[in-house]
Design a protein around this motif. Structure first.
Motif, mmCIF file in Angstrom:
data_model
loop_
_atom_site.group_PDB
_atom_site.id
_atom_site.type_symbol
_atom_site.label_atom_id
_atom_site.label_comp_id
_atom_site.label_asym_id
_atom_site.label_seq_id
_atom_site.Cartn_x
_atom_site.Cartn_y
_atom_site.Cartn_z
ATOM 1 N N LYS A 7 -78.114 54.566 -39.797
ATOM 2 C CA LYS A 7 -78.063 53.428 -38.884
ATOM 3 C C LYS A 7 -76.617 53.154 -38.507
ATOM 4 C CE LYS A 7 -81.002 50.230 -39.200
ATOM 5 N NZ LYS A 7 -81.911 49.261 -38.679
ATOM 6 N N LYS A 9 -73.933 50.807 -37.348
ATOM 7 C CA LYS A 9 -73.755 49.352 -37.391
ATOM 8 C C LYS A 9 -72.531 48.889 -36.604
ATOM 9 C CE LYS A 9 -76.065 47.121 -40.099
ATOM 10 N NZ LYS A 9 -77.201 46.308 -39.812
ATOM 11 N N ARG A 10 -71.494 49.748 -36.520
ATOM 12 C CA ARG A 10 -70.252 49.318 -35.863
ATOM 13 C C ARG A 10 -69.416 50.531 -35.501
ATOM 14 N NH1 ARG A 10 -65.003 48.101 -36.667
ATOM 15 N NH2 ARG A 10 -64.212 46.274 -35.617
ATOM 16 N N ASN A 88 -70.612 46.571 -29.997
ATOM 17 C CA ASN A 88 -70.682 46.115 -31.389
ATOM 18 C C ASN A 88 -71.401 44.779 -31.504
ATOM 19 O OD1 ASN A 88 -69.480 48.314 -32.645
ATOM 20 N ND2 ASN A 88 -67.427 47.497 -32.373
ATOM 21 N N LYS A 92 -74.830 44.224 -33.583
ATOM 22 C CA LYS A 92 -74.950 43.183 -34.614
ATOM 23 C C LYS A 92 -76.193 42.328 -34.366
ATOM 24 C CE LYS A 92 -72.048 39.766 -36.913
ATOM 25 N NZ LYS A 92 -70.767 39.072 -36.866
ATOM 26 N N GLY A 96 -78.494 47.089 -35.417
ATOM 27 C CA GLY A 96 -77.980 48.455 -35.470
ATOM 28 C C GLY A 96 -78.797 49.413 -34.623
#
Length: 113
Positions: A7, A9-10, A88, A92, A96
């Motif tokens: 996943k 995420k950022r 991002n 969030k 994700g």
């Protein structure tokens, strides 16, 4: 086939924007240099001479070859920084992004050894 699910995420906006800016500047340099040399060979210099002092101040095509990749790089950095920051934010809010990888002979734990 073995599939590995990860996943996202950022993404680091500054690193991503820096890479995008350098790549864009490099591509623009690769594109502008041959074109400016081609235009010089074909007599496009006469067009800059007819423009007078404005073209002389900027050095004709040489100034463009140097400045264009820098300008493109700076604008690419700024726009990519904004885009990745928004990306991002969306990652969030949505939890994700699922990414599936196929196992292709190299164990993921061995990457970087």
């Amino acid at each position: 086939m073995s599939t590995l699910r990860l996943k996202l995420k950022r993404i680091d906006p500054v690193k991503y924007a820096t890479i995008a800016a350098f790549l864009t500047a490099l591509v623009m340099l690769i594109i502008f240099v041959p074109f400016m040399l081609l235009f010089s060979a074909l007599g496009a210099g006469a067009a800059t001479e007819s423009m007078g002092a404005g073209a002389a101040i900027f050095g004709g095509g040489i100034f463009l070859v140097i400045l264009a990749p820098i300008i493109y790089g700076v604008f690419t950095f700024i726009f990519t920084l904004i885009a990745v920051s928004l990306f991002n934010f969306i990652l969030k809010k949505t939890g994700g992004l699922d990414i599936d990888f196929e196992k292709a002979g190299l164990d993921i734990n061995r990457i970087g050894e």
